[in-house]
Scaffold this active site. Structure first.
Site, PDB file in Angstrom:
ATOM      1  N   HIS A 106      33.765  40.618  37.716  1.00  0.00           N
ATOM      2  CA  HIS A 106      33.319  41.677  38.612  1.00  0.00           C
ATOM      3  C   HIS A 106      34.516  42.360  39.279  1.00  0.00           C
ATOM      4  O   HIS A 106      35.639  41.852  39.240  1.00  0.00           O
ATOM      5  CB  HIS A 106      32.381  41.126  39.692  1.00  0.00           C
ATOM      6  CG  HIS A 106      32.909  39.876  40.329  1.00  0.00           C
ATOM      7  ND1 HIS A 106      32.502  38.612  39.953  1.00  0.00           N
ATOM      8  CD2 HIS A 106      33.836  39.675  41.302  1.00  0.00           C
ATOM      9  CE1 HIS A 106      33.147  37.699  40.655  1.00  0.00           C
ATOM     10  NE2 HIS A 106      33.971  38.328  41.488  1.00  0.00           N
ATOM     11  N   ARG A 187      43.737  31.546  35.526  1.00  0.00           N
ATOM     12  CA  ARG A 187      42.529  30.859  35.958  1.00  0.00           C
ATOM     13  C   ARG A 187      41.425  31.922  35.970  1.00  0.00           C
ATOM     14  O   ARG A 187      41.529  32.919  36.686  1.00  0.00           O
ATOM     15  CB  ARG A 187      42.730  30.244  37.343  1.00  0.00           C
ATOM     16  CG  ARG A 187      41.467  29.579  37.920  1.00  0.00           C
ATOM     17  CD  ARG A 187      40.768  30.503  38.870  1.00  0.00           C
ATOM     18  NE  ARG A 187      39.754  29.829  39.682  1.00  0.00           N
ATOM     19  CZ  ARG A 187      38.874  30.477  40.437  1.00  0.00           C
ATOM     20  NH1 ARG A 187      38.866  31.806  40.482  1.00  0.00           N
ATOM     21  NH2 ARG A 187      37.996  29.824  41.152  1.00  0.00           N
ATOM     22  N   ASP A 189      38.146  33.431  37.007  1.00  0.00           N
ATOM     23  CA  ASP A 189      37.140  33.327  38.053  1.00  0.00           C
ATOM     24  C   ASP A 189      35.748  33.489  37.456  1.00  0.00           C
ATOM     25  O   ASP A 189      35.527  34.310  36.561  1.00  0.00           O
ATOM     26  CB  ASP A 189      37.386  34.415  39.103  1.00  0.00           C
ATOM     27  CG  ASP A 189      36.416  34.333  40.254  1.00  0.00           C
ATOM     28  OD1 ASP A 189      36.438  33.318  40.966  1.00  0.00           O
ATOM     29  OD2 ASP A 189      35.634  35.289  40.447  1.00  0.00           O
ATOM     30  N   GLU A 218      36.835  28.723  35.811  1.00  0.00           N
ATOM     31  CA  GLU A 218      36.048  28.195  36.920  1.00  0.00           C
ATOM     32  C   GLU A 218      34.619  28.008  36.433  1.00  0.00           C
ATOM     33  O   GLU A 218      33.891  28.970  36.209  1.00  0.00           O
ATOM     34  CB  GLU A 218      36.066  29.156  38.116  1.00  0.00           C
ATOM     35  CG  GLU A 218      35.260  28.614  39.283  1.00  0.00           C
ATOM     36  CD  GLU A 218      34.900  29.666  40.313  1.00  0.00           C
ATOM     37  OE1 GLU A 218      34.632  29.285  41.457  1.00  0.00           O
ATOM     38  OE2 GLU A 218      34.880  30.862  39.967  1.00  0.00           O
TER      39      GLU A 218
END
Length: 258
Positions: A106, A187, A189, A218
Site C-alpha cells: 500500500h 523486509r 511489509d 512480514e
C-alpha cells in the site's frame, strides 16, 4: 556455502522514531539529516556483535513511513539520498549489512499517483494503479471514488500489484536502492496479503541482479511455507511464536514453545 543471513545478527531501528523526527511531513521543509544520528550507534552495535542493520521505512512519506509518498527519495525528515548513501557506506566499512523496509502492499494518500487520481478522476492514467478503485461511490475521506485500504485503514491505499506499470515502478525503486545505497536485502511489509505472483516476480528481479540478496516477509499467521520457498521469500517473521516465547521466559516453563 551458506547464505550470509544464516550467521547474521540483526538489529532493528525505526529511524523516524529513534531520531525524533516530526510526526508528520509537510513536504515543504528542507531536508534534515537526522539519519546521521545512527553513526553514534555503530560502536554499540559492533560491541553487541551485530553485523546486519534492518532499518524501518525511510522513504518520503506522510507520517509514520508506511504511508509512502515517493519510493525514490529519502524522507526529508531524515535527510537526503546522499545521507543514506554515506550511512550505508559507513555501515559496510564496519562489517555490517543493510536491509531496508519495503512497503509495497500500500501507499499513503499523498502518493503522487493517488494525488493524480484525486485531481483528474476517471481521466487519470493511474486509476488502475490501485486495488478496486471505482468511481461508483465516495471514500471515507469524501473522494469521489472508493478504493481498497489496508486492514480498513483508509490512509493506506492498497496498490494493484498485478498492474505491469506498478511493478515497473516498484522494481525500479528497488534497483535504485541497490545501486545507490548498496542494500543487502529487504523486509517486505504485510507480505501475508501480497499477491504471491508479485513476490515471485520481485524475487526473480532481485536475485537476477544479485544472487545473495535477502528477502524477508512480514507474515503474521498461517502457513509460512506458502511464501517462504525458493521462488519467493528467504525468511519470514514468526509472530505466532511470540506467545510461547513470552510464556516460556516468564514462567520458566518451556513446554509451550517446545
Amino acid at each position: 556455502m551458506s547464505h550470509w543471513s544464516c550467521d547474521a545478527i540483526f538489529y532493528h531501528i525505526y529511524p523516524l522514531g529513534l531520531t525524533g523526527a516530526p510526526e508528520r511531513n509537510d513536504f515543504a521543509q528542507p531536508p534534515v539529516a537526522r539519519l546521521e544520528q545512527l553513526y553514534d550507534w555503530m560502536p554499540h552495535l559492533k560491541a553487541l556483535g551485530v553485523n546486519a542493520l534492518y532499518l524501518g521505512p525511510l522513504f518520503e512519506s506522510t507520517a509514520h513511513g508506511y504511508d509512502t509518498a515517493d519510493y525514490y527519495h529519502v524522507d526529508r525528515r531524515l535527510g537526503t539520498d546522499e545521507t543514506l548513501a554515506k550511512l550505508s557506506a559507513a555501515l559496510h566499512s564496519n562489517g555490517m549489512r543493510l536491509v531496508l523496509d519495503a512497503v509495497f502492499n500500500h501507499v499513503g494518500r499523498d502518493f503522487w499517483a493517488f494525488r493524480d487520481v484525486q485531481s483528474r478522476g476517471p481521466h487519470s492514467p493511474y486509476r488502475d494503479w490501485f486495488h478496486n478503485l471505482r468511481f461508483d461511490g465516495r471514500s471515507p475521506y469524501s473522494d469521489p471514488f472508493t478504493y481498497e485500504p489496508w486492514a480498513g485503514h483508509y490512509d493506506l491505499v492498497k496498490l494493484n500489484l498485478g498492474n505491469p506499470a506498478v511493478r515497473e515502478h516498484l522494481f525500479g525503486a528497488v534497483a535504485s536502492w541497490m545501486d545507490n545505497f548498496v542494500i543487502d536485502g529487504l523486509r517486505l511489509d504485510a507480505a501475508d496479503v501480497i499477491d504471491p505472483d508479485f513476490l515471485k516476480a520481485l524475487a526473480a528481479f532481485c536475485k537476477g541482479r544479485r544472487s545473495d540478496f535477502w528477502l524477508m516477509g512480514e507474515i503474521v499467521q498461517g502457513d509460512y511455507r506458502r511464501l517462504v520457498n525458493p521462488q519467493m521469500l528467504d525468511s519470514a517473521t514468526n509472530y505466532e511464536c511470540y506467545k510461547g516465547l513470552y510464556s516460556s521466559l516468564e514462567a520458566a516453563n518451556y513446554f509451550e514453545i517446545a
